[in-house]
Write an enzyme that holds these catalytic residues in place. Structure first.
Site, short mmCIF file in Angstrom:
data_model
loop_
_atom_site.label_atom_id
_atom_site.label_comp_id
_atom_site.label_asym_id
_atom_site.label_seq_id
_atom_site.Cartn_x
_atom_site.Cartn_y
_atom_site.Cartn_z
N GLU A 1 0.78 -1.10 -0.05
CA GLU A 1 0.00 0.06 0.16
C GLU A 1 0.79 1.39 0.05
OE1 GLU A 1 -3.90 -1.55 1.76
OE2 GLU A 1 -2.59 -0.83 3.27
N CYS B 1 3.70 8.48 1.11
CA CYS B 1 4.07 7.57 1.96
C CYS B 1 4.07 6.30 1.46
CB CYS B 1 2.98 7.65 3.11
SG CYS B 1 3.34 6.49 4.49
N CYS C 1 6.22 -7.19 6.99
CA CYS C 1 7.12 -6.60 7.70
C CYS C 1 7.65 -7.94 8.73
CB CYS C 1 6.73 -5.45 8.81
SG CYS C 1 8.25 -4.55 9.50
N CYS D 1 6.26 -4.90 16.11
CA CYS D 1 5.70 -3.83 17.06
C CYS D 1 4.06 -4.10 17.16
CB CYS D 1 5.78 -2.35 15.96
SG CYS D 1 7.46 -1.99 15.76
N CYS E 1 1.07 -2.03 15.53
CA CYS E 1 1.06 -1.70 14.23
C CYS E 1 0.47 -2.72 13.30
CB CYS E 1 2.51 -1.45 13.71
SG CYS E 1 2.61 -1.17 11.98
N GLY F 1 6.50 -2.06 5.87
CA GLY F 1 8.15 -2.57 5.91
C GLY F 1 9.20 -1.74 6.69
N GLU F 2 10.33 -2.38 6.82
CA GLU F 2 11.29 -1.68 7.65
C GLU F 2 12.35 -1.23 6.51
OE1 GLU F 2 12.29 -0.19 10.56
OE2 GLU F 2 14.08 0.10 9.41
N SER G 1 12.13 6.54 7.68
CA SER G 1 11.58 6.25 8.98
C SER G 1 12.11 4.68 9.49
CB SER G 1 9.76 6.55 9.50
OG SER G 1 9.63 5.91 10.60
N SER H 1 11.39 5.73 15.23
CA SER H 1 9.97 5.20 15.78
C SER H 1 10.52 5.07 17.24
CB SER H 1 9.33 4.07 15.05
OG SER H 1 9.05 4.67 13.71
N LEU H 2 10.65 5.79 18.40
CA LEU H 2 11.05 5.63 19.53
C LEU H 2 9.84 4.88 20.30
CD1 LEU H 2 13.56 5.82 21.19
CD2 LEU H 2 12.85 8.11 21.65
N HIS H 3 8.90 5.84 20.40
CA HIS H 3 7.69 5.47 21.32
C HIS H 3 8.11 5.27 22.87
CE1 HIS H 3 5.45 5.55 17.89
NE2 HIS H 3 6.15 4.59 17.21
N ASN I 1 -3.50 5.37 15.75
CA ASN I 1 -4.40 4.87 14.95
C ASN I 1 -5.05 3.60 15.30
OD1 ASN I 1 -4.17 7.40 13.41
ND2 ASN I 1 -2.42 6.65 12.60
N CYS J 1 -0.93 6.10 9.33
CA CYS J 1 0.25 5.33 10.13
C CYS J 1 -0.10 3.96 10.92
CB CYS J 1 1.07 6.15 11.17
SG CYS J 1 2.17 7.20 10.34
N1 SAH Z 1 9.32 0.49 9.92
C1 SAH Z 1 9.47 1.76 9.82
C2 SAH Z 1 8.37 2.46 8.83
C3 SAH Z 1 7.01 2.19 9.22
S1 SAH Z 1 5.91 2.60 10.39
C4 SAH Z 1 9.40 2.51 11.17
O1 SAH Z 1 9.08 1.56 12.20
O2 SAH Z 1 9.33 3.69 11.32
C5 SAH Z 1 5.49 4.40 10.16
C6 SAH Z 1 5.32 5.03 11.38
O3 SAH Z 1 4.02 4.74 11.98
C7 SAH Z 1 6.29 4.64 12.79
O4 SAH Z 1 6.62 5.77 13.37
C8 SAH Z 1 5.60 3.83 13.51
O5 SAH Z 1 5.96 3.73 14.84
C9 SAH Z 1 4.16 4.41 13.56
N2 SAH Z 1 2.84 3.62 13.72
C10 SAH Z 1 2.86 2.26 13.54
N3 SAH Z 1 1.65 2.01 14.02
C11 SAH Z 1 0.70 3.30 14.39
C12 SAH Z 1 -0.52 3.23 14.80
N4 SAH Z 1 -1.25 2.16 14.93
N5 SAH Z 1 -0.67 4.18 15.23
C13 SAH Z 1 0.21 5.56 14.91
N6 SAH Z 1 1.48 5.24 14.39
C14 SAH Z 1 1.65 4.05 14.19
#
Ligand code: SAH
Length: 346
Positions: free
Chosen positions: A94, A107, A114, A118, A121, A165-166, A197, A220-222, A296, A339
């Site tokens: 997508e 995007c 992937c 996470c 995700c 994907g990463e 990212s 993507s730290l979180h 999301n 995202c």
């Molecule tokens: N694998 C890469 C790129 C894809 S994810 C990465 O991890 O950065 C793109 C962004 O969306 C990342 O910052 C990820 O943490 C965030 N993301 C993933 N799931 C999400 C969700 N359900 N709600 C909001 N952001 C999310």
């Protein structure tokens, strides 16, 4: 469909030029074909209208063009477009077009599925099937640029590798795609308008720094606390924050470019003052900014966006330490284009 013929887009410009001279034609035809493929993005040899019929037939007999096809497109109320893109072997990824007042952003996906895990995700639930080729990444961008012109009367201005994907697990192909995107023979976009990212793979961040790449880095730290991060991003066990931190310091030393930390705040997960203080500490290691992303939902009810008051607390505490922080609202939620929602659901 894929064929046994070689994909012409695997050839460099020089190889195309030699193909023509070896076949009794003029080498500069190679340049023309290269332009059709990479600048004009044609999908059929018959559309290369400045070539003779004979030349087009020669190409037809010798090569295929394994282009991608937009299979379905959905439009969100806010103007966001989501594409299900069919690859030559039938697999689907997508990609999303996000229009705002100032910019239009593509995007794009870098892998089918992937391999990371996470928990928040949707894409992590899909098995990683394969890496995308450089041209499959490039094609997504070209398709979105066309849609942007068609539906919004504007060309594409920015690209984020935040689809499926990463990207750093498909580093070489991502790099080749970006070379094409930024080359004057491709789309001629500035690398400053591209963000890769990553979930944070230290070895690959160091490699990017050594390669002196010119695009931007988002991580993507979180969470800046290992126990918390490992719970929501289990691979953090293998690549702990200390290693990530060292890699990011190396990145900054080599590139002098600020890092963006993407961060979602969830109820009961990373919503305490301790979490905020850890983030502030992490931001001190290298010049950076924090992007607080709206969560999301992916329909399992486990994760819930934290209360607005907590987000406000994050913002005020970060700002008090002079750390730039932005709060990003989601786009395209009604069509699962935001995202973390990309999971081939359409
Ligand atoms: N694998 C890469 C790129 C894809 S994810 C990465 O991890 O950065 C793109 C962004 O969306 C990342 O910052 C990820 O943490 C965030 N993301 C993933 N799931 C999400 C969700 N359900 N709600 C909001 N952001 C999310």
């Amino acid at each position: 469909m894929s064929t046994l013929k070689k994909d012409i887009r695997a050839l460099s410009k020089d190889q195309l030029m030699s193909f023509f001279s070896e076949n009794g034609d003029q080498a500069f035809r190679g340049k023309q074909v290269y332009e059709w493929l990479w600048k004009k993005g044609v999908h059929k040899f018959e559309d290369m209208t400045n070539l003779s019929k004979h030349t087009r037939q020669l190409l037809e007999q010798s090569f295929s063009i394994n282009h991608v096809e937009v299979d379905t497109m959905q439009r969100s109320k806010d103007g966001t477009l989501k594409n299900a893109v069919r690859l030559h072997d039938g697999l689907i990824v997508e990609s999303v077009l996000i229009p705002t007042a100032k910019r239009t952003t593509a995007c794009v996906s870098s892998q089918v599925g992937c391999s990371l895990d996470c928990k928040f995700c949707a894409t992590s639930r899909l098995k990683r099937m394969r890496n995308l080729n450089p041209d499959e990444i490039y094609d997504q961008v070209v398709a979105i640029d066309k849609q942007s012109r068609l539906y919004h009367n504007k060309k594409l201005t920015n690209i984020v590798f935040m689809g499926m994907g990463e990207p750093l697990m498909n580093y070489n192909n991502v790099l080749k795609a970006i070379e094409k995107i930024t080359s004057s023979e491709g789309l001629g976009m500035s690398p400053k308008r591209i963000v890769v990212s990553t979930s944070g793979i230290p070895k690959m961040i160091k490699k990017m720094a050594e390669d002196q790449v010119k695009f931007n880095l988002a991580v993507s730290l979180h969470s800046a606390i290992d126990e918390v991060r490992t719970k929501i991003m289990p691979f953090n066990e293998t690549f702990p924050l200390e290693d990530l931190r060292a890699a990011l310091q190396f990145w900054y030393a080599k590139t002098k470019r600020r890092i963006t930390y993407e961060y979602v705040v969830w109820d009961g997960i990373n919503d305490t003052t301790k979490d905020i203080l850890a983030l502030i500490d992490f931001c001190k290691f290298a010049p950076s900014k924090v992007n607080l992303i709206e969560y999301n939902p992916i329909d399992d009810g486990v994760f819930q966006q934290a209360k607005t008051s907590v987000i406000e607390q994050y913002v005020s505490m970060l700002e008090a330490k002079n750390i730039t922080v932005t709060v990003r609202r989601s786009r395209g939620k009604d069509i699962d284009a935001a995202c973390g929602q990309l999971a081939n659901k359409a």
